[in-house]
Design an enzyme around this catalytic site. Structure first.
Site, mmCIF file in Angstrom:
data_model
loop_
_atom_site.group_PDB
_atom_site.id
_atom_site.type_symbol
_atom_site.label_atom_id
_atom_site.label_comp_id
_atom_site.label_asym_id
_atom_site.label_seq_id
_atom_site.Cartn_x
_atom_site.Cartn_y
_atom_site.Cartn_z
ATOM 1 N N HIS A 170 1.069 -0.398 -0.372
ATOM 2 C CA HIS A 170 0.091 0.333 -0.342
ATOM 3 C C HIS A 170 1.283 1.452 -0.154
ATOM 4 O O HIS A 170 2.142 1.574 0.808
ATOM 5 C CB HIS A 170 -1.003 -0.041 1.249
ATOM 6 C CG HIS A 170 -0.631 0.050 2.548
ATOM 7 N ND1 HIS A 170 -0.298 1.560 3.300
ATOM 8 C CD2 HIS A 170 0.215 -0.731 3.307
ATOM 9 C CE1 HIS A 170 0.001 1.267 4.196
ATOM 10 N NE2 HIS A 170 0.480 -0.341 4.809
ATOM 11 N N GLU A 173 -5.191 1.196 2.401
ATOM 12 C CA GLU A 173 -4.987 0.484 4.113
ATOM 13 C C GLU A 173 -4.934 0.637 4.879
ATOM 14 O O GLU A 173 -5.193 -0.096 6.110
ATOM 15 C CB GLU A 173 -3.347 -0.325 3.624
ATOM 16 C CG GLU A 173 -2.907 -1.598 4.037
ATOM 17 C CD GLU A 173 -2.501 -1.512 5.520
ATOM 18 O OE1 GLU A 173 -2.060 -2.648 6.517
ATOM 19 O OE2 GLU A 173 -2.166 0.002 6.386
ATOM 20 N N GLU A 174 -4.510 1.795 5.052
ATOM 21 C CA GLU A 174 -4.328 2.025 7.116
ATOM 22 C C GLU A 174 -5.843 1.604 8.178
ATOM 23 O O GLU A 174 -5.450 3.229 8.814
ATOM 24 C CB GLU A 174 -3.293 3.777 6.998
ATOM 25 C CG GLU A 174 -2.156 3.279 6.304
ATOM 26 C CD GLU A 174 -1.096 2.700 7.303
ATOM 27 O OE1 GLU A 174 -1.657 2.292 8.811
ATOM 28 O OE2 GLU A 174 -0.358 2.628 7.217
ATOM 29 N N ASP A 214 4.059 -6.206 3.575
ATOM 30 C CA ASP A 214 3.908 -4.355 4.000
ATOM 31 C C ASP A 214 4.987 -4.974 5.358
ATOM 32 O O ASP A 214 6.341 -5.892 4.612
ATOM 33 C CB ASP A 214 2.662 -4.930 4.823
ATOM 34 C CG ASP A 214 2.567 -3.834 4.705
ATOM 35 O OD1 ASP A 214 2.460 -2.860 5.512
ATOM 36 O OD2 ASP A 214 0.763 -3.059 4.908
ATOM 37 N N HIS A 254 4.574 3.374 12.661
ATOM 38 C CA HIS A 254 3.767 4.387 12.951
ATOM 39 C C HIS A 254 4.852 5.359 14.224
ATOM 40 O O HIS A 254 3.665 6.611 14.500
ATOM 41 C CB HIS A 254 2.163 3.711 13.328
ATOM 42 C CG HIS A 254 1.862 3.268 12.751
ATOM 43 N ND1 HIS A 254 0.199 2.921 12.720
ATOM 44 C CD2 HIS A 254 1.962 1.960 11.522
ATOM 45 C CE1 HIS A 254 -1.011 2.284 11.604
ATOM 46 N NE2 HIS A 254 0.822 1.818 11.524
#
Length: 339
Positions: free
Chosen positions: A67, A216-217, A236, A316
């Site tokens: 993504h 995706e997030e 990913d 993140h």
């Protein structure tokens, strides 16, 4: 291999330089479309914004997905003092952004820089530390604004996009540091695979398509794939942290995450290949993770599913990986599509 790794890191630098918080991904997918066309492929962009490209091959259709949407924020409101109140896009962690430079993109096409800070960031002023939670965060524009009207005159409004600076760097020792390695690092790896197929370096043993998703997030990036898909692997980020075997220099093969176990046979096959090739790898369980391929399953597709990726520390956050993790991931993907 060195030229491929160099190509992948160059693609990473380009992709991270293109702001693409979830919901604002057109520029990133424009770049993917142009890059894939230049390789000789015929990519298609869906109504939703995902980019799908068939690399070639016949039989047993496989989709490899990554993504290009990232964490970010949106203008929730404009304060009376001329500062912006944000609302998060994706699983953004505000403590990691406190003090980060950012860019605001308006619907009218104007672009402004600023900085993310809590409402009382000055150590010499605050009586007590302010908790870095969303309600206490604001964006200070690099403009002479002191009121809501001043900001409105700039063309900024509710719903405009806020992107954090990626600060991408690759050290001489091979460490890769940047925001949004999740998942622009693996998107770059898949572009490296596409380049290898285009140049004839890789010969596909089955039909292989790449899917670059843009939601995706927020959980529904992979909800639509070609109807003939038999197998799908999310490429990913691999998790690095307490109680996990993966490091930044490995490829991670996920056995289970918050959505349940991945296909047992596929996990076994991938780990067998990694072992045969003497790749540095780990099989891990991610307690707080969800991937595009789980959205595909939830949409009702009858597929075998897997999840792999280079080890990424501080997910993140301002993330870190290593070129060895990229190499191990690329070699695993390359071997799998030729089996």
């Amino acid at each position: 291999m060195d030229s491929t790794l160099s190509y992948i890191t160059d693609q990473l630098k380009t992709l991270t330089s293109i702001a693409s918080p979830t919901g604002y991904t057109r520029a990133a997918t424009d770049y993917l479309m142009e890059t894939l066309r230049d390789m000789g492929f015929g990519p298609e962009r869906s109504n939703k914004g995902n980019v799908l490209v068939e690399l070639g091959g016949e039989g047993e259709p496989l989709v490899l997905a990554s993504h290009v949407d990232t964490l970010g924020a949106m203008v929730r409101s404009i304060k009376d003092n001329g500062r912006l109140r944000p609302t998060t896009l994706g699983g953004h962690q505000w403590p990691t952004a406190d003090g980060e430079n950012c860019t605001v993109y308006t619907r009218g096409g104007k672009v402004y820089t600023g900085v993310v800070l809590n409402t009382e960031p000055s150590a010499h002023v605050a009586d007590e530390p302010v908790k870095t939670v969303e309600k206490n965060m604001e964006i200070l524009l690099d403009e002479n604004v002191d009121s809501k009207d001043d900001v409105l005159e700039l063309g900024i409004q509710t719903g405009d996009i806020i992107a954090m600076d990626p600060r991408t760097t690759v050290t001489e020792s091979g460490y890769i540091k940047s925001r949004f390695l999740d998942d622009k690092l693996s998107a770059s790896i898949l572009l490296g695979l596409a380049r290898a197929v285009a140049t004839g370096e890789v010969t596909l043993s089955r039909k292989v398509s790449l899917l670059f998703t843009v939601y995706e997030e927020v959980g529904h990036g992979g909800a639509f794939v070609p109807a003939d898909t038999r197998e799908m692997i999310s490429v990913d980020m691999g998790c690095v942290g307490d109680d996990l075997g993966c490091t930044e220099r490995m490829v991670s093969i996920c056995a289970k995450d918050s959505g349940g176990p991945y296909n047992y046979d596929l996990v076994t096959t991938l780990s067998n290949i990694a072992r045969e090739l003497e790749l540095d790898y780990a099989i891990d369980v991610y307690p707080h993770y969800g991937s595009d391929v789980e959205a595909t399953l939830s949409a009702g597709y009858d597929i075998r599913h897997g999840l792999i990726g280079p080890g990424v520390y501080a997910s993140h956050n301002y993330e870190r990986s290593h070129i060895d993790g990229v190499r191990n991931t690329y070699e695993l993907v390359r071997a799998y599509v030729q089996r």
